[in-house]
Design an enzyme around this catalytic site. Sequence first.
Site, PDB file in Angstrom:
ATOM      1  N   ASP A   3       0.844  -1.192   0.000  1.00  0.00           N
ATOM      2  CA  ASP A   3       0.000   0.000   0.000  1.00  0.00           C
ATOM      3  C   ASP A   3       0.878   1.240   0.000  1.00  0.00           C
ATOM      4  OD1 ASP A   3      -2.312  -1.510   0.122  1.00  0.00           O
ATOM      5  OD2 ASP A   3      -2.718  -1.096   2.227  1.00  0.00           O
ATOM      6  N   THR A  22       2.302   2.101  -6.665  1.00  0.00           N
ATOM      7  CA  THR A  22       2.196   1.006  -5.701  1.00  0.00           C
ATOM      8  C   THR A  22       1.858  -0.309  -6.380  1.00  0.00           C
ATOM      9  OG1 THR A  22      -0.170   1.269  -5.305  1.00  0.00           O
ATOM     10  CG2 THR A  22       1.296   2.634  -3.990  1.00  0.00           C
ATOM     11  N   GLY A  23       2.005  -1.357  -5.622  1.00  0.00           N
ATOM     12  CA  GLY A  23       1.589  -2.679  -6.079  1.00  0.00           C
ATOM     13  C   GLY A  23       0.305  -3.115  -5.402  1.00  0.00           C
ATOM     14  N   ASP A  24      -0.302  -2.204  -4.637  1.00  0.00           N
ATOM     15  CA  ASP A  24      -1.566  -2.485  -3.946  1.00  0.00           C
ATOM     16  C   ASP A  24      -2.342  -1.178  -3.867  1.00  0.00           C
ATOM     17  OD1 ASP A  24      -3.516  -3.864  -2.576  1.00  0.00           O
ATOM     18  OD2 ASP A  24      -2.213  -4.602  -0.998  1.00  0.00           O
ATOM     19  N   ASP A  25      -3.247  -1.036  -2.898  1.00  0.00           N
ATOM     20  CA  ASP A  25      -4.044   0.187  -2.788  1.00  0.00           C
ATOM     21  C   ASP A  25      -3.133   1.395  -2.564  1.00  0.00           C
ATOM     22  OD1 ASP A  25      -6.263  -1.515  -2.894  1.00  0.00           O
ATOM     23  OD2 ASP A  25      -6.333  -1.682  -0.715  1.00  0.00           O
TER      24      ASP A  25
END
Length: 79
Positions: A3, A22-25
């Site tokens: 995140d 990012t690689g998420d939220d």
Amino acid sequence: NTDGINPDSSRHVLIEDCYLQTGDDSVAVKSGWDCFGRSEGRPSENITIRRVVVKQTFGCNAAGFTIGSEMSGGVRDVL
């Protein structure tokens, strides 16, 4: 988890003029988890998010902005 910014049980937060990759939220507003969040009872509140550029990593299926997933303390007044 990758995140970007996670205000958790926070008050009077300004997230402004950011570039997030990012690689998420990218921004995930939270307020406690399960019984721990309920026992503390601290909401995330008065959060302003503006002029934020979000770039997701290739192949990432996450959200740019999320409210919840861990919000036992409550969330209110997010702009």
